[in-house]
Structure formats: C-alpha cells, structure tokens
Write a protein that holds these residues in place. Structure first.
Motif, PDB file in Angstrom:
ATOM      1  N   LEU A 186     -10.628  -0.499  -0.067  1.00 54.08           N
ATOM      2  CA  LEU A 186     -10.535  -0.534   1.428  1.00 54.08           C
ATOM      3  C   LEU A 186     -12.164   0.158   1.794  1.00 54.08           C
ATOM      4  O   LEU A 186     -12.332   0.091   2.884  1.00 54.08           O
ATOM      5  CB  LEU A 186      -9.493   0.394   2.040  1.00 54.08           C
ATOM      6  CG  LEU A 186      -8.471  -0.209   2.012  1.00 54.08           C
ATOM      7  CD1 LEU A 186      -7.072   0.867   2.211  1.00 54.08           C
ATOM      8  CD2 LEU A 186      -8.116  -1.518   2.691  1.00 54.08           C
ATOM      9  N   GLY A 187     -12.771   0.212   0.830  1.00 57.10           N
ATOM     10  CA  GLY A 187     -14.083   0.850   1.128  1.00 57.10           C
ATOM     11  C   GLY A 187     -14.144   1.995   2.060  1.00 57.10           C
ATOM     12  O   GLY A 187     -13.256   3.115   1.946  1.00 57.10           O
ATOM     13  N   PRO A 188     -14.862   1.891   3.061  1.00 59.31           N
ATOM     14  CA  PRO A 188     -15.181   2.920   4.251  1.00 59.31           C
ATOM     15  C   PRO A 188     -13.794   3.175   4.815  1.00 59.31           C
ATOM     16  O   PRO A 188     -13.576   4.052   5.634  1.00 59.31           O
ATOM     17  CB  PRO A 188     -16.058   2.797   5.118  1.00 59.31           C
ATOM     18  CG  PRO A 188     -16.336   1.148   4.710  1.00 59.31           C
ATOM     19  CD  PRO A 188     -15.984   0.748   3.383  1.00 59.31           C
ATOM     20  N   PHE A 189     -12.709   2.370   4.719  1.00 61.05           N
ATOM     21  CA  PHE A 189     -11.602   2.189   5.497  1.00 61.05           C
ATOM     22  C   PHE A 189     -10.356   3.027   4.827  1.00 61.05           C
ATOM     23  O   PHE A 189      -9.351   2.706   5.294  1.00 61.05           O
ATOM     24  CB  PHE A 189     -11.347   0.838   6.119  1.00 61.05           C
ATOM     25  CG  PHE A 189     -12.395   0.456   7.010  1.00 61.05           C
ATOM     26  CD1 PHE A 189     -12.544   0.798   8.555  1.00 61.05           C
ATOM     27  CD2 PHE A 189     -13.064  -0.588   6.701  1.00 61.05           C
ATOM     28  CE1 PHE A 189     -13.373   0.253   9.305  1.00 61.05           C
ATOM     29  CE2 PHE A 189     -14.163  -1.066   7.458  1.00 61.05           C
ATOM     30  CZ  PHE A 189     -14.240  -0.486   8.681  1.00 61.05           C
ATOM     31  N   GLY A 190     -10.691   3.188   3.606  1.00 61.68           N
ATOM     32  CA  GLY A 190      -9.467   4.061   2.816  1.00 61.68           C
ATOM     33  C   GLY A 190      -9.305   5.284   3.291  1.00 61.68           C
ATOM     34  O   GLY A 190      -9.934   5.848   4.449  1.00 61.68           O
ATOM     35  N   LEU A 226     -16.768  -7.709   8.396  1.00 67.80           N
ATOM     36  CA  LEU A 226     -16.261  -8.675   7.335  1.00 67.80           C
ATOM     37  C   LEU A 226     -17.101  -9.957   6.886  1.00 67.80           C
ATOM     38  O   LEU A 226     -17.349 -10.113   5.595  1.00 67.80           O
ATOM     39  CB  LEU A 226     -14.820  -9.028   7.363  1.00 67.80           C
ATOM     40  CG  LEU A 226     -13.711  -7.659   7.716  1.00 67.80           C
ATOM     41  CD1 LEU A 226     -12.421  -8.418   7.908  1.00 67.80           C
ATOM     42  CD2 LEU A 226     -13.648  -6.930   6.168  1.00 67.80           C
ATOM     43  N   ASP A 227     -17.723 -10.604   7.925  1.00 66.45           N
ATOM     44  CA  ASP A 227     -18.655 -11.298   7.850  1.00 66.45           C
ATOM     45  C   ASP A 227     -19.703 -10.876   6.974  1.00 66.45           C
ATOM     46  O   ASP A 227     -20.311 -11.865   5.859  1.00 66.45           O
ATOM     47  CB  ASP A 227     -18.871 -12.138   8.954  1.00 66.45           C
ATOM     48  CG  ASP A 227     -17.743 -13.142   9.355  1.00 66.45           C
ATOM     49  OD1 ASP A 227     -16.754 -13.167   8.728  1.00 66.45           O
ATOM     50  OD2 ASP A 227     -18.205 -13.471  10.746  1.00 66.45           O
ATOM     51  N   ALA A 228     -20.093  -9.699   7.212  1.00 60.62           N
ATOM     52  CA  ALA A 228     -21.388  -9.132   6.497  1.00 60.62           C
ATOM     53  C   ALA A 228     -21.147  -8.894   5.208  1.00 60.62           C
ATOM     54  O   ALA A 228     -22.077  -8.866   4.474  1.00 60.62           O
ATOM     55  CB  ALA A 228     -21.889  -8.079   7.353  1.00 60.62           C
ATOM     56  N   VAL A 229     -19.906  -8.162   4.984  1.00 55.38           N
ATOM     57  CA  VAL A 229     -19.649  -7.943   3.798  1.00 55.38           C
ATOM     58  C   VAL A 229     -19.537  -9.191   2.811  1.00 55.38           C
ATOM     59  O   VAL A 229     -20.156  -9.107   1.484  1.00 55.38           O
ATOM     60  CB  VAL A 229     -18.357  -7.361   3.561  1.00 55.38           C
ATOM     61  CG1 VAL A 229     -17.768  -6.990   2.038  1.00 55.38           C
ATOM     62  CG2 VAL A 229     -18.235  -5.857   4.142  1.00 55.38           C
ATOM     63  N   LEU A 240     -20.152  -1.390   2.273  1.00 55.52           N
ATOM     64  CA  LEU A 240     -21.117  -1.622   3.108  1.00 55.52           C
ATOM     65  C   LEU A 240     -20.817  -0.683   4.566  1.00 55.52           C
ATOM     66  O   LEU A 240     -19.832  -0.413   4.963  1.00 55.52           O
ATOM     67  CB  LEU A 240     -21.090  -3.153   3.594  1.00 55.52           C
ATOM     68  CG  LEU A 240     -22.160  -3.318   4.930  1.00 55.52           C
ATOM     69  CD1 LEU A 240     -23.488  -3.312   4.303  1.00 55.52           C
ATOM     70  CD2 LEU A 240     -21.825  -4.928   5.471  1.00 55.52           C
ATOM     71  N   ASP A 241     -21.802  -0.112   4.962  1.00 56.18           N
ATOM     72  CA  ASP A 241     -21.425   0.973   6.202  1.00 56.18           C
ATOM     73  C   ASP A 241     -21.109   0.372   7.387  1.00 56.18           C
ATOM     74  O   ASP A 241     -21.769  -0.591   8.064  1.00 56.18           O
ATOM     75  CB  ASP A 241     -22.711   1.618   6.436  1.00 56.18           C
ATOM     76  CG  ASP A 241     -23.022   2.834   7.552  1.00 56.18           C
ATOM     77  OD1 ASP A 241     -21.625   2.943   7.998  1.00 56.18           O
ATOM     78  OD2 ASP A 241     -23.875   3.450   8.047  1.00 56.18           O
TER      79      ASP A 241
END
Length: 359
Positions: free
Chosen positions: A352-356, A308-311, A285-286
């Motif tokens: 980590l998705g976009p936080f990798g 994180l709630d939205a994910v 998720l963006d």
C-alpha cells in the motif's frame, strides 16, 4: 468498393513491412480498420508508436487471409495474424483447439487444405475450448451439433450462463486433468487454477513437444493491455512459470502471428520481473501534491486517479524504454500493464505504500 477489416487482414504482412517507414499506429490502423495508412495518419489524435520488430511478425498470409502450417507430425496451427487455433489431423477426424471468430470459416478451409494433402478425414469431430472467452471460441457454432465439445467444468458453467448461440457449452468436462485419445493422437488437458480467466486450461501435445495455453505468453510481444485483461493477476503471473515448467519446444499462445519458442517465455518473464520491480519502487511515490490539489475540493476520486496514474507512469517508463525494439508494443501497453500491477499489488499483495497502516 470499401475495404473491410477481413480484406485488410490478408494484407497485414505487407503493412508490417512498411511499418518501418510509416508511423506504426497509422500503418496498423490503415490495415485493420479498413482505411488507408495515409487517411489514418491524417486522423487527429492518433499517436505514433515504435515499429514492430521483424522478429515479432509471423508467416505470410494467403489470399484468403490465413496461414496454416505444420507444427510437428499431424499437429497444425492456423493464424490470421491476430488470433491462433491448433488442430490434430487423426485417422478418425480432426481435433480442433479453439475457434476464434476472426479466423471463422477459414478454419474449415485450413483444415480442408491439410486433410486433402494427408488423405485423412476433414470432419472436425472434437472441439477443445481453451477457455470461454468469445474472442477465442466465438466461431465454435460453425462446427454444428455433432462435434464433441470439451472444456473445463467452469467453462461449461460460464457458457451456459452466457447463453451465446455462437458458443455452445462443452458437453465433456473435467476438473483437473483429462486425456483425449482420438485416431492414434493424444492431447493432455490440465487445469492449474484460475489465471487469465477462471476456466483457462493448458493443452499439451507431448508427442509433438507442443503446448497451447492462451493469453499467458505472447511470443515476441508484450502482454495485451492490463496483463491480458486477466481476472486473477497473481495467478496469471504464476501461470507463466507453470507454462515454462512443461517440456515443450513449440508454444501456441492463441494470439498474434507466430509460434513461440522457449526463449520467448524467458524474455516475457524478464519483462515482467522488471515491471514488477519498477512498480514496487514506484508505489512509494509521495501523494501529498495530489491531496493538496484535490483535497480542498473534496474530490477523493480525483486524488486517487491522478496519484495511481502517476505511479503507473513512473513504473512503466524505464521498462518501456528498455524493451522498445525488443518486444513489440512495449511502448503501447506497458503503461496499462503497470496500472494492472499497481492495483494487484494494492489489493492482492497488500503493498500500500504511503497508504499502509501507520502507528
């Protein structure tokens, strides 16, 4: 006179029968919390949930608020609709596995009922701890000092640290495996590493084709919130496969109102596979809108909470929809279970998705 939680537990089955006609949350609150269903329905802010599927409910409780039944031979189980214990009636006494405080002294009544019928001794001589958590062994003190208490070595360490007089620590411990022979009956105890808790063990009655493992499989229901509030999520996921690797026909899961069969384990694993796949997809998720909203305020925690709630919400939605009406409480705890998976994937799996790490 005010109705108590324990009075209401005896009527849980009748409450469940009315759940199809009443909002499920109101029906449960009316029984479990001691009010009436109507009063619960009038309480502001209580959500409505899907009715509990009939296949998820267990046998009728007696007037004292419990059910005791034979599993096979001299192996029995006890439930109050919320928790479960198991016991072996032997020629030398009773081997009890767990002592949930919600069942409490009804354990003694259930054991007396069985042993009167089969002519075997009613005294509990051995008490096996599935693990140290108070909701499963918090009534163990009612069996006195003479009972032989058995558990994993880590269970003893945790209970000595807790110093809870209601949960005396095991005096007989093991590291990997332990075979308990009492009065012509046998239980195989095994530790396969931490999962729900650091000390949770598998209790196998091979002659009776029965496995008791607590807080791993939930027959007819989705797992309790945050994947059973487990301390090691990857190991908890593996424990489901370990449980299904045993040659059991009947499962005692430690919770809720009925025993399990192998199809229940297969269904929970399918639910978890769907939830894992949905969660992995949602973790891409963006995050931009969350940074745009809270970044100028310098509120890092707000960014990550809302993101994180939205994910978790995105991951949970299709799975809750698929299993509502199939597994009880799919609409109650799937969001919490997805949130637990999100954190485990981030921390344990490095997803980590976009936080990798970026080039």
């Amino acid at each position: 006179m005010k109705t108590t939680f324990w009075d209401a537990a005896a009527n849980r089955r009748s409450l469940l029968r009315t759940a199809a006609a009443l909002p499920a949350a109101a029906a449960l609150a009316g029984g479990a919390l001691g009010g009436t269903a109507a009063a619960a329905a009038d309480t502001p802010g209580l959500p409505d949930f899907a009715p509990v599927p009939p296949a998820a409910t267990g046998p009728e409780l007696n007037d004292a608020g419990y059910f005791v039944g034979r599993i096979d031979g001299h192996l029995y189980w006890v439930t109050d609709g919320f928790y479960q214990a198991m016991f072996l009636s032997t020629r030398e006494g009773v081997v009890l596995v767990d002592a949930p405080p919600t069942i409490g002294h009804n354990l003694l009544r259930a054991i007396a009922e069985v042993t009167r019928a089969n002519g075997r001794p009613a005294k509990v001589t051995h008490l096996v701890h599935s693990h140290s958590h108070a909701d499963h062994v918090g009534a163990s003190s009612i069996f006195g000092k003479g009972v032989v208490r058995i558990g994993h070595a880590e269970c003893r360490r945790l209970l000595l640290r807790a110093a809870d007089p209601n949960r005396p620590a095991p005096t007989v411990t093991f590291e990997d495996r332990y075979t308990l022979h009492v009065g012509g009956e046998r239980l195989e105890l095994a530790y396969h590493g931490p999962n729900h808790s650091p000390d949770n063990i598998f209790i196998h009655a091979p002659e009776h084709r029965t496995l008791m493992v607590v807080d791993i499989l939930y027959p007819g229901w989705v797992p309790f919130k945050n994947l059973a509030v487990s301390q090691d999520i990857p190991a908890w996921l593996r424990a489901q496969d370990i449980a299904m690797g045993y040659p059991w026909r009947t499962l005692v899961g430690g919770h809720l109102g009925r025993l399990g069969v192998r199809a229940d384990g297969d269904l929970q694993r399918a639910y978890m596979a769907d939830l894992e796949a949905s969660t992995r997809a949602a973790m891409n998720l963006d995050p931009t809108p969350y940074f745009d909203k809270y970044g100028p305020q310098g509120n890092s925690w707000a960014i990550f909470k809302t993101y994180l709630d939205a994910v978790a919400a995105q991951a949970a939605a299709p799975v809750a929809a698929k299993y509502t009406g199939v597994l009880a409480a799919a609409d109650v705890f799937t969001l919490d279970n997805a949130a637990a998976l999100v954190e485990s994937f981030r921390i344990d799996a490095g997803t980590l998705g976009p936080f990798g790490t970026r080039p």
